[in-house]
Motif scaffolding. Structure first.
Motif, PDB file in Angstrom:
ATOM      1  N   ASP A 111      -1.932 -16.337  23.902  1.00 22.96           N
ATOM      2  CA  ASP A 111      -1.128 -16.988  24.934  1.00 22.96           C
ATOM      3  C   ASP A 111      -0.694 -18.367  24.480  1.00 22.96           C
ATOM      4  O   ASP A 111       0.175 -18.983  25.069  1.00 22.96           O
ATOM      5  CB  ASP A 111      -1.942 -17.148  26.216  1.00 22.96           C
ATOM      6  CG  ASP A 111      -2.463 -15.820  26.702  1.00 22.96           C
ATOM      7  OD1 ASP A 111      -1.645 -14.910  26.879  1.00 22.96           O
ATOM      8  OD2 ASP A 111      -3.686 -15.685  26.879  1.00 22.96           O
ATOM      9  N   PRO A 353      -5.075 -16.268  30.254  1.00 27.51           N
ATOM     10  CA  PRO A 353      -4.396 -14.967  30.401  1.00 27.51           C
ATOM     11  C   PRO A 353      -3.811 -14.771  31.804  1.00 27.51           C
ATOM     12  O   PRO A 353      -2.892 -13.990  31.989  1.00 27.51           O
ATOM     13  CB  PRO A 353      -5.501 -13.959  30.131  1.00 27.51           C
ATOM     14  CG  PRO A 353      -6.524 -14.695  29.360  1.00 27.51           C
ATOM     15  CD  PRO A 353      -6.434 -16.122  29.758  1.00 27.51           C
ATOM     16  N   VAL A 361       6.128 -10.647  30.259  1.00 23.79           N
ATOM     17  CA  VAL A 361       5.700  -9.270  30.526  1.00 23.79           C
ATOM     18  C   VAL A 361       6.889  -8.325  30.388  1.00 23.79           C
ATOM     19  O   VAL A 361       6.807  -7.280  29.749  1.00 23.79           O
ATOM     20  CB  VAL A 361       5.108  -9.164  31.944  1.00 23.79           C
ATOM     21  CG1 VAL A 361       4.748  -7.729  32.260  1.00 23.79           C
ATOM     22  CG2 VAL A 361       3.913 -10.065  32.086  1.00 23.79           C
ATOM     23  N   PHE A 386      -0.285  -6.553  34.827  1.00 20.94           N
ATOM     24  CA  PHE A 386      -0.268  -7.528  33.732  1.00 20.94           C
ATOM     25  C   PHE A 386      -0.493  -8.928  34.286  1.00 20.94           C
ATOM     26  O   PHE A 386      -1.273  -9.699  33.762  1.00 20.94           O
ATOM     27  CB  PHE A 386       1.107  -7.525  33.055  1.00 20.94           C
ATOM     28  CG  PHE A 386       1.241  -6.539  31.951  1.00 20.94           C
ATOM     29  CD1 PHE A 386       0.941  -6.918  30.664  1.00 20.94           C
ATOM     30  CD2 PHE A 386       1.693  -5.263  32.194  1.00 20.94           C
ATOM     31  CE1 PHE A 386       1.082  -6.024  29.628  1.00 20.94           C
ATOM     32  CE2 PHE A 386       1.835  -4.357  31.167  1.00 20.94           C
ATOM     33  CZ  PHE A 386       1.533  -4.741  29.878  1.00 20.94           C
ATOM     34  N   CYS A 389      -4.001  -9.452  35.726  1.00 24.51           N
ATOM     35  CA  CYS A 389      -5.011  -9.426  34.666  1.00 24.51           C
ATOM     36  C   CYS A 389      -6.387  -9.106  35.273  1.00 24.51           C
ATOM     37  O   CYS A 389      -7.368  -9.785  35.028  1.00 24.51           O
ATOM     38  CB  CYS A 389      -5.003 -10.779  33.970  1.00 24.51           C
ATOM     39  SG  CYS A 389      -5.973 -10.863  32.495  1.00 24.51           S
ATOM     40  N   ARG A 488      -5.915  -6.480  22.111  1.00 20.52           N
ATOM     41  CA  ARG A 488      -6.170  -7.323  23.277  1.00 20.52           C
ATOM     42  C   ARG A 488      -6.034  -6.478  24.531  1.00 20.52           C
ATOM     43  O   ARG A 488      -5.155  -5.623  24.625  1.00 20.52           O
ATOM     44  CB  ARG A 488      -5.146  -8.457  23.318  1.00 20.52           C
ATOM     45  CG  ARG A 488      -5.124  -9.142  24.660  1.00 20.52           C
ATOM     46  CD  ARG A 488      -4.391 -10.431  24.635  1.00 20.52           C
ATOM     47  NE  ARG A 488      -4.260 -10.923  25.992  1.00 20.52           N
ATOM     48  CZ  ARG A 488      -3.611 -12.011  26.316  1.00 20.52           C
ATOM     49  NH1 ARG A 488      -3.026 -12.718  25.393  1.00 20.52           N
ATOM     50  NH2 ARG A 488      -3.531 -12.385  27.563  1.00 20.52           N
ATOM     51  N   TYR A 490      -4.900  -6.226  28.219  1.00 17.98           N
ATOM     52  CA  TYR A 490      -4.001  -6.929  29.134  1.00 17.98           C
ATOM     53  C   TYR A 490      -4.349  -6.662  30.589  1.00 17.98           C
ATOM     54  O   TYR A 490      -4.029  -7.443  31.462  1.00 17.98           O
ATOM     55  CB  TYR A 490      -2.543  -6.538  28.858  1.00 17.98           C
ATOM     56  CG  TYR A 490      -2.012  -7.169  27.597  1.00 17.98           C
ATOM     57  CD1 TYR A 490      -1.348  -8.378  27.644  1.00 17.98           C
ATOM     58  CD2 TYR A 490      -2.217  -6.584  26.357  1.00 17.98           C
ATOM     59  CE1 TYR A 490      -0.871  -8.983  26.500  1.00 17.98           C
ATOM     60  CE2 TYR A 490      -1.755  -7.181  25.199  1.00 17.98           C
ATOM     61  CZ  TYR A 490      -1.080  -8.385  25.276  1.00 17.98           C
ATOM     62  OH  TYR A 490      -0.626  -8.996  24.145  1.00 17.98           O
ATOM     63  N   SER A 491      -4.968  -5.507  30.824  1.00 13.87           N
ATOM     64  CA  SER A 491      -5.348  -5.195  32.194  1.00 13.87           C
ATOM     65  C   SER A 491      -6.486  -4.190  32.174  1.00 13.87           C
ATOM     66  O   SER A 491      -6.610  -3.398  31.238  1.00 13.87           O
ATOM     67  CB  SER A 491      -4.118  -4.635  32.918  1.00 13.87           C
ATOM     68  OG  SER A 491      -4.509  -3.897  34.038  1.00 13.87           O
TER      69      SER A 491
END
Ligand SMILES: Nc1nc2c(ncn2[C@@H]2O[C@H](COP(=O)(O)OP(=O)(O)OP(=O)(O)O)[C@@H](O)[C@H]2O)c(=O)[nH]1
Ligand SMILES: [Mg+2]
Length: 1088
Positions: A111, A353, A361, A386, A389, A488, A490-491
């Motif tokens: 980020d 995040p 997004v 997204f 999070c 990673r 993201y959700s």
């Protein structure tokens, strides 16, 4: 601070607001890994004495030896500030341009970014590149100006000079950011305007355009770097100290009672501190800057005083060290630890995040030319996931894997020797003590030497045995490289063994949702959708630099490693539990792989399968390397540059194939093109006025070049008839203006989209293209029209038939036939299709012939570039409709060619019948036409003056005045051309910008480094293709040329050398005399 426990990190992983995912970006050697060391040391993972020297994250041996980072690697750190605990997922990235793909893989998962700039070198090419990359991925950067110690130690600047110098660097960095911002605003504005126009609200272009309007409205104030904004830290990573203006503001405000907000505004700028009055004055002549104090370490007393006032304690051995730098660094690193300054800035200024912007997004979710609002509804809903999070079980899991990296099976936590716990250690100590005691006892009782040692120690060998057993197991496993996905979340929460969908880059959620039943889940094992696979996740790992820690689950917002995915993911992928999830946009790679080598095992008969397997693994483990098998059967490896090539070869030898391999010399790509006839000859005499001596010979040669079926007229129009005499085509080759070629090169993706659209139209489907892409296409067309002007190009843009090779290359086929109006390639721009336009039969064969001709040219079978073929004649004598009896059986080869040529709407039935009758002894007609078109293009190409084009690198070299001459020497020896030379302000360093042919570049960096004793080290970046001015087929024709070059003209012809080199490699015929007057040479040799 001690080593942070795994439990603590796991706890922190669940608090997304306190997570910072960031990467360190910079030009090569600006100190990324050194800074990372300081940050790692702050967590007690390495000793702070070694920080900066160890380069902990450079875990490969060659990274340590060469001193450059070659891969991105992640580590999780803990930091607390302001009473809050933060989890910092830090990714160190390489700065060398050969590994810029690794930067892309790192930037995608973050980020924020720490951008480092060397205080002496300032903004360098890669600094700009990484700022752009960060910008493109919408991540927020903060700045660290590193190596400040060099300003004092090397440049010996006064504090005033240092201030101006740093100010300049800040301006440079901000200028780059500013230009990125401006281009974005202008783009957005243009988009908005066109939307308005589309809606019918425009004033038909009457109004005057005010481009700056958008700029004024948009707020860019927090984009820029400024110390008082708190997004700049000054540091000397190697000595472990660094500070931000905030720290000093805080310190001074306590000391002098001035509010720290006031100090913040005034510490950086045209102000000075009046110490007596305790006031800050503006416009100072004598400015007292705080950030640089010159210590005189000789003066022991003063040092003592400074130390006690700062409350710093230094170990005795440091204060007695003969190198004053050690003491200085010891004081500074305690007083102003760089990790504190940097990590505080990171926690305060970089987003968590949870702060992901909606714009980012959407950008991640929309692949290529698609629009976000065209995605299925369910997919659009995912945007919320997204942004939120969330890590509860109801949230869909979305994970992006940006690269796969290989680790030795020994490095996996499962196979590692566990560190001993306190109890185990105590137990062992006890055992050792016992053994020692017994040994003593035994030696005392010397009368029993043969007696075996008593029972106690037996336990140890036991233990040892277990260890060897384990080691054996590891050895067995060793042959296998384990791949770990660098990813990673993201959700959602990922769990070990969880079932998920793996989505390839071409997966279309609309199709997936249609095919899969409503509400299906990954548990159902339904995998009939293209580009989608279903699998279970392997082990999950916390990435800790060289180490991995096994985890059971990882919540949203974290970077992690996933094992066991090698069978499902090649290089990158999107993983989700929801079929509505779209694949993420592909990574932006800055480097183009350009260096190719052919590879072979030392003993091909034995080890070929091993090599093939090894190359496959290498392909998976490197984001940028490509491996392929050429038509010739060679195994080819394509890499971004020399250093990258070396690393790939080492990896193949030592890790993936584990065999001896030999690599060919780099295969250098060329392009073939034609140019306008030159006006002067090789000795710069005008051609028209000269008497041609060799005209007769030339004409003879020209004629013998063409077979009888081909006619070439004086203007270069080539007419050719197919073998069965049914069709005649006339083609002319014309060189494209340079700007056009460049434009086509730059827009190949756009052209590809356009061709996809046209193909789908042909098949009767329509493809949605978003407004932005349409505009870019419109823009491309407009530019082409403006570049292609004059009689020769009249309405040529509208008559473009195809692009080639591969339908998107930098060559064009133009339809100059009378009376054939075919649908235009620009049909996506047209609102309505005119009825008069249909495809003529065999239209596709002409295109295929053109594609083949442009894929490999007549000079040395390399692709063409910058050539326009104009089809001026195409007569076909098609036989009449055949009777039923003429039909061929279904398995007749004639059927095959139907798949080859996509037939236009309406006429397909007719053609199928025609085809059968066209099969004569020369084979199917469409095939003949393809061959004829290809040949015609080749002859038309040969009828014009031909040239080779060489790939060119650009490089920027920094060198001091003493070595400047040597740098120029090396450049000119290698046919390089200097574009620019300027002196870097405030230093004695020159910056030289030059271009260099790729063909001459091998060993260039090494040679420069050697010749300048390591002072200059260039990085080569592929930039463009350039026509080599010499004619490979040149023979002297004019009197002057004869005089100058002699009859044989055997002085070196660079183009011919390159061309023959390629021909020889490809096994083509090379026309050259090997030895001439051999005897004479021998006598010469004797006489010597
Ligand atoms: N004088 C001085 N030298 C430094 C400082 N920080 C790093 N260096 C030196 O700069 C060189 C490069 O440091 P690295 O940390 O390897 O640089 P890097 O940015 O990671 O380089 P790549 O990963 O190859 O792009 C090393 O020799 C360091 O010792 C500093 O603050 N001052
Ligand atoms: Mg590094």
């Amino acid at each position: 601070m001690g080593h942070t426990s795994l439990d603590k990190i796991i706890a922190l992983q669940n608090k997304p607001a306190n997570i910072r995912n960031l990467c360190i970006l910079a030009h090569v050697d600006h100190g990324k890994t050194t800074l990372a060391d300081c940050l790692v040391a702050s967590n007690g993972i390495i000793s702070s004495r070694l920080a900066g020297k160890l380069r902990y994250l450079d875990s490969r041996e060659d990274e340590q030896i060469r001193g450059i980072t070659m891969k991105s690697s992640a580590i999780s750190l803990h930091y607390s500030v302001g009473g809050e605990d933060y989890l910092i997922n830090l990714i160190d990235s390489p700065g060398h341009v050969d590994f810029s793909s690794e930067v892309s893989t790192a930037v995608r998962l973050c980020d924020g970014a720490i951008v480092i700039v060397d205080a002496v070198e300032g903004v360098c090419p890669q600094t700009q590149a990484v700022l752009r990359q960060a910008w493109l991925e919408n991540i927020r950067p903060v700045l660290v100006i590193n190596k400040i110690d060099r300003l004092i130690g090397e440049l010996k600047l006064t504090s005033q000079e240092a201030y101006t110098h740093l100010q300049k660097i800040l301006e440079q960095v901000n200028a780059v950011t500013g230009s990125l911002f401006t281009s974005k605003v202008l783009e957005e504005r243009a988009e908005k305007d066109s939307e308005v126009r589309e809606a019918g609200g425009g004033d038909n272009g009457e109004q005057v355009y005010d481009w700056s309007a958008g700029l004024e409205e948009s707020d860019d104030s927090d984009l820029y770097f400024s110390p008082d904004q708190g997004n700049v830290v000054f540091a000397s990573a190697i000595d472990g100290w660094g500070f931000s203006i905030h720290q000093f503001a805080h310190m001074y405000s306590q000391k002098m009672g001035i509010r720290s907000e006031v100090l913040l505004k005034t510490l950086w700028g045209d102000f000075y501190l009046n110490a007596k009055a305790k006031k800050i004055m503006k416009g100072a002549q004598v400015r007292q800057r705080v950030f640089i104090r010159q210590f005189d370490t000789e003066d022991k007393e003063k040092v003592e005083k400074v130390m006690s006032s700062l409350g710093v304690k230094v170990a005795a051995r440091d204060s007695r060290h003969s190198d004053p730098r050690v003491l200085l660094s010891a004081i500074c690193s305690q007083w102003l630890p760089v990790s504190q300054a940097v990590l505080t800035m990171v926690c305060n200024r970089l987003p968590s995040p949870l702060d992901m912007a909606a714009e980012r997004v959407e950008k991640l979710m929309c692949v290529g030319a698609r629009r976000f609002d065209c995605l299925p509804e369910k997919t659009q809903e995912l945007k919320r996931a997204f942004l939120e999070c969330k890590s509860d079980t109801s949230a869909p899991v979305v994970v992006f894997v940006s690269k796969m990296f290989a680790v030795d099976s020994k490095a996996l936590p499962q196979n590692k020797q566990r560190p001993l716990t306190q109890e185990e250690m105590a137990q062992r100590r006890e055992l050792a003590r016992q053994r020692h005691a017994e040994k003593l006892a035994a030696s005392q009782a010397a009368d029993a030497p043969a007696q075996p040692l008593s029972q106690g120690p037996d336990v140890l060998p036991d233990h040892g045995e277990a260890m060897t057993l384990k080691a054996n197991k590891v050895d067995e496993e060793e042959g296998k490289e384990h791949f770990i996905a660098f990813a990673r979340v993201y959700s959602g929460v990922v769990r070990k063994g969880q079932k998920v969908f793996v989505l390839g880059p071409k997966y279309d959620p609309a199709e997936g949702l249609k095919k899969l039943p409503e509400g299906c889940s990954t548990a159902d094992d339904l995998c009939t959708v293209p580009h989608m696979a279903c699998c279970s996740l392997g082990s999950l790992y916390l990435l800790m630099g060289r180490e991995l820690e096994e985890l059971e689950e990882v919540p949203a917002g974290n970077v992690l490693g996933i094992g066991g995915m090698e069978d499902w993911i090649l290089k990158s992928a999107t993983i989700s539990t929801s079929p509505a999830c779209p694949p993420f946009t592909p990574l932006n790679f800055e480097a183009t792989p350009i260096v190719r080598v052919a590879i072979e095992p030392k003993h091909p008969s034995k080890y070929m399968p091993k090599l093939v397997r090894g190359m496959k693994l290498l392909n998976q483990a490197d984001p940028c390397a490509e491996v392929l098998i050429q038509e010739t059967g060679e195994h080819v490896l394509v890499t971004a540059g020399e250093v990258h090539l070396q690393r790939c070869l080492d990896d193949l030898r030592e890790r993936f194939a584990k065999i001896e391999i030999s690599a060919s010399k780099p295969i250098i790509p060329f392009r073939e093109t034609i140019v306008r006839p030159p006006k002067v000859d090789m000795v710069n005499e005008e051609l028209g006025k000269q008497q041609k001596v060799a005209v007769i010979r030339q004409v003879k040669e020209e004629q013998s070049k063409y077979p009888e079926t081909v006619q070439v007229d004086s203007t270069g129009l080539v007419t050719l008839t197919t073998a069965n005499r049914m069709a005649t085509i006339g083609v002319r080759a014309i060189p494209l203006p340079e700007e056009v070629t460049q434009l086509l090169e730059a827009n190949s993706d756009l052209i590809r989209t356009m061709e996809l659209f046209n193909l789908s139209m042909k098949e009767g489907k329509t493809l949605e293209i978003n407004q932005k892409t349409l505009e870019s296409i419109q823009d491309l067309k407009r530019k082409l029209e403006s570049y292609m002007q004059g009689r020769k190009w009249r309405s040529a843009v509208n008559r473009i038939w195809s692009f080639g090779p591969r339908r998107y290359g930098p060559n064009i086929l133009v339809n100059n036939l009378e009376g054939y109006r075919r649908p235009s390639v620009w049909q996506c721009l047209e609102k309505e299709r005119s009825r008069a336009e249909t495809y003529r039969e065999f239209d596709n064969s002409i295109v295929s012939g053109f594609q083949l001709a442009t894929l490999s040219g007549p000079m040395c079978e390399e692709p063409l570039m910058g050539v326009c073929f104009s089809l001026e004649k195409w007569d076909m004598k098609l036989p009449r409709q055949p009777s039923e009896g003429d039909r061929v059986s279904p398995d007749d080869p004639a059927r095959l060619d139907q798949s080859e040529s996509v037939v236009p709407t309406g006429s397909s039935e007719g053609k199928r019948r025609n085809n059968s009758s066209l099969v004569d002894c020369y084979g199917p007609f469409s095939g003949q036409l393809i061959a004829a078109m290809k040949e015609a293009c080749r002859y038309a190409f040969q009828a014009k003056p031909q040239r080779l084009m060489a790939a060119m690198y650009t490089c920027e070299i920094m060198a001091t005045a003493e070595v400047l001459g040597r740098v120029y020497g090396v450049l000119s020896k290698r046919e390089g051309r200097v574009l620019q030379e300027e002196m870097k302000e405030g230093t004695e360093v020159f910056i030289i910008k030059a271009v260099l042919p790729v063909a001459e570049s091998f060993g260039f960096a090494d040679e420069i480094r050697k010749r300048t004793s390591g002072l200059a080290s260039p990085q080569l970046i592929f930039s463009h293709w350039e026509v080599i001015s010499s004619d490979p087929f040149w023979v002297p024709t004019t009197e002057e040329e004869y005089l100058h070059f002699g009859e044989k003209a055997d002085s070196i012809n660079q183009a011919l050398k390159y061309m023959n080199g390629v021909r020889r490699r490809k096994g083509l015929y090379v026309e050259e005399k090997i030895v001439e007057h051999a005897e004479k040479q021998r006598t010469l040799g004797k006489n010597k």
